[in-house]
Design an enzyme around this catalytic site. Structure first.
Site, PDB file in Angstrom:
ATOM      1  N   THR A  19       0.862  -1.191   0.000  1.00 47.77           N
ATOM      2  CA  THR A  19       0.000   0.000   0.000  1.00 47.77           C
ATOM      3  C   THR A  19       0.895   1.238   0.000  1.00 47.77           C
ATOM      4  O   THR A  19       2.031   1.202   0.471  1.00 47.77           O
ATOM      5  CB  THR A  19      -0.920   0.027   1.240  1.00 47.77           C
ATOM      6  OG1 THR A  19      -0.130   0.241   2.418  1.00 47.77           O
ATOM      7  CG2 THR A  19      -1.719  -1.253   1.395  1.00 47.77           C
ATOM      8  N   ALA A  21       2.229   2.861  -2.558  1.00 46.65           N
ATOM      9  CA  ALA A  21       3.392   2.753  -3.462  1.00 46.65           C
ATOM     10  C   ALA A  21       3.372   3.833  -4.538  1.00 46.65           C
ATOM     11  O   ALA A  21       4.198   3.807  -5.444  1.00 46.65           O
ATOM     12  CB  ALA A  21       3.431   1.371  -4.102  1.00 46.65           C
ATOM     13  N   SER A  23       3.873   6.987  -3.992  1.00 48.75           N
ATOM     14  CA  SER A  23       4.654   8.157  -3.568  1.00 48.75           C
ATOM     15  C   SER A  23       5.681   7.759  -2.512  1.00 48.75           C
ATOM     16  O   SER A  23       5.547   6.726  -1.862  1.00 48.75           O
ATOM     17  CB  SER A  23       3.668   9.184  -2.991  1.00 48.75           C
ATOM     18  OG  SER A  23       4.338  10.251  -2.385  1.00 48.75           O
ATOM     19  N   TYR A 185      -0.906  11.458  15.454  1.00 47.39           N
ATOM     20  CA  TYR A 185      -0.140  10.677  14.486  1.00 47.39           C
ATOM     21  C   TYR A 185       0.766   9.681  15.228  1.00 47.39           C
ATOM     22  O   TYR A 185       0.816   8.491  14.893  1.00 47.39           O
ATOM     23  CB  TYR A 185       0.693  11.622  13.602  1.00 47.39           C
ATOM     24  CG  TYR A 185       1.660  10.906  12.688  1.00 47.39           C
ATOM     25  CD1 TYR A 185       1.211  10.227  11.562  1.00 47.39           C
ATOM     26  CD2 TYR A 185       3.028  10.885  12.968  1.00 47.39           C
ATOM     27  CE1 TYR A 185       2.099   9.551  10.737  1.00 47.39           C
ATOM     28  CE2 TYR A 185       3.928  10.222  12.149  1.00 47.39           C
ATOM     29  CZ  TYR A 185       3.459   9.560  11.032  1.00 47.39           C
ATOM     30  OH  TYR A 185       4.337   8.883  10.222  1.00 47.39           O
TER      31      TYR A 185
END
Ligand SMILES: NC(=O)c1ccc[n+]([C@@H]2O[C@H](COP(=O)([O-])OP(=O)(O)OC[C@H]3O[C@@H](n4cnc5c(N)ncnc54)[C@H](OP(=O)(O)O)[C@@H]3O)[C@@H](O)[C@H]2O)c1
Length: 302
Positions: A19, A21, A23, A185
């Site tokens: 997943t 991929a 960037s 985050y």
């Protein structure tokens, strides 16, 4: 098929599903894995970007690499369930699953599933995709699951706030020393480490291993959609950041190296095992997180 005792593990001829991929770290990893002989499945939200990436990977390998495109928006559990069904229908084996996509959001956004978006993309998406594909990974005989975490997990000093999973407190003002999007985050990246720990425990004896890693500070598209201030901060940080290729080194190593065969439940940085912060080592929280995640993904079943 099980490999013989003398045969070393590598991604040559293996199927790697990844997943994020399109960037940054994921793209750099996909290029290197394709160059090393892997066939790839890329899970992306933008069809145009996914097709562009697939074409680039094929060109890079002189047309040798097989690259499948799967479309899913990882903020949406039904989209993840749909793509998992499609992957199971199209892929007879998955040797490596890389949960790499991730993001940070400066505002508290709730997804259609009623989940705070950072948690949805960074934690629940890897959890749901992995659990839906687990049977196929096990059937592949020997397989690896790799999740991109971060040194940022250390910001969640008190561990996962199970009483505030939708992060009302974290996003509330005035922001405290533990509030704000950075800390949210960090909490999701802590969840990546705890998820890996509990996944490894559940996979013991199955031939499937689970690892996570910190790529370091990497110059990518990360945090570019969060307004001018975030972009300016990232521009300053770029001076201290690694290239995406450098950031992808540990991912590629975890996918390709024979050295880590059989190692499971560990956290890595810079091509070696590292010690995550104390909250990331709580087996009790890892178990609790798994059960909570099952509950948080249950409603999208029907
Ligand atoms: N950059 C750093 O310094 C750093 C440090 C530690 C950890 N990390 C972690 O590294 C991973 C990769 O980030 P990056 O730095 O390479 O950032 P990036 O360049 O922004 O790449 C993020 C990738 O995730 C995909 N993605 C984001 N939201 C998605 C969604 N809702 N559905 C499907 N795909 C989605 C993006 O797709 P699009 O191309 O469509 O946007 C992109 O392919 C993340 O897990 C991040 O937390 C990064």
């Amino acid at each position: 098929m099980a490999r013989s005792k003398n045969e070393k593990w590598s991604v040559q001829g293996k199927y790697v599903l990844i997943t994020g991929a399109t960037s940054g770290i994921g793209l750099a990893a996909a290029k290197e894995l394709a160059a090393r002989g892997a066939n790839l499945g890329i899970v992306a939200r933008s069809e145009a970007k996914a097709n562009e990436t697939a074409a680039m990977l094929k060109e890079l390998t002189g047309g040798r690499a097989k690259v499948d495109v799967f479309l899913a928006d990882l903020t949406d559990q039904r989209s993840i369930r749909r793509v998992a069904s499609e992957i199971l229908a199209r892929c007879p084996r998955i040797d490596v699953l890389v949960n790499n996509a991730g993001a940070m959001f400066v505002k508290r956004i709730m997804t259609g599933d009623g989940i705070e978006q950072t948690w949805a993309v960074n934690h629940l998406a890897p959890f749901l995709l992995t659990t839906l594909l687990l049977k196929r990974l096990k059937e592949s005989g020997e397989a690896r699951i790799i999740t991109t975490s971060s040194h940022g997990h250390k910001m969640a000093k008190k561990g996962i706030d199970f009483d505030d999973l939708s992060a009302k407190k974290r996003f509330s003002f005035p922001q405290t020393m533990t509030g704000g999007p950075n800390f949210r985050y960090g909490e999701t990246k802590l969840a990546n480490v705890l998820f890996t720990s509990e996944l490894a425990r559940r996979l013991e004896g199955s031939g499937v291993t689970a690892s996570c890693f910190d790529p370091g500070l990497v110059a990518t598209n990360f945090n570019q959609d969060n307004g001018l201030l975030a972009r300016m901060t990232m521009a300053v940080m770029k001076r201290f950041s690694r290239t995406p290729e450098r950031g992808a080194e540990t991912l590629v190593w975890l996918a390709d190296s024979d050295e880590v065969s059989g190692q499971s439940g560990r956290y890595y940085a810079d091509l070696k095992e590292a010690v995550p912060a104390a909250p990331a080592r709580s087996l009790e929280d890892a178990r609790r997180l798994w059960e909570t995640s099952e509950e948080q993904t249950r409603n999208s079943q029907s």
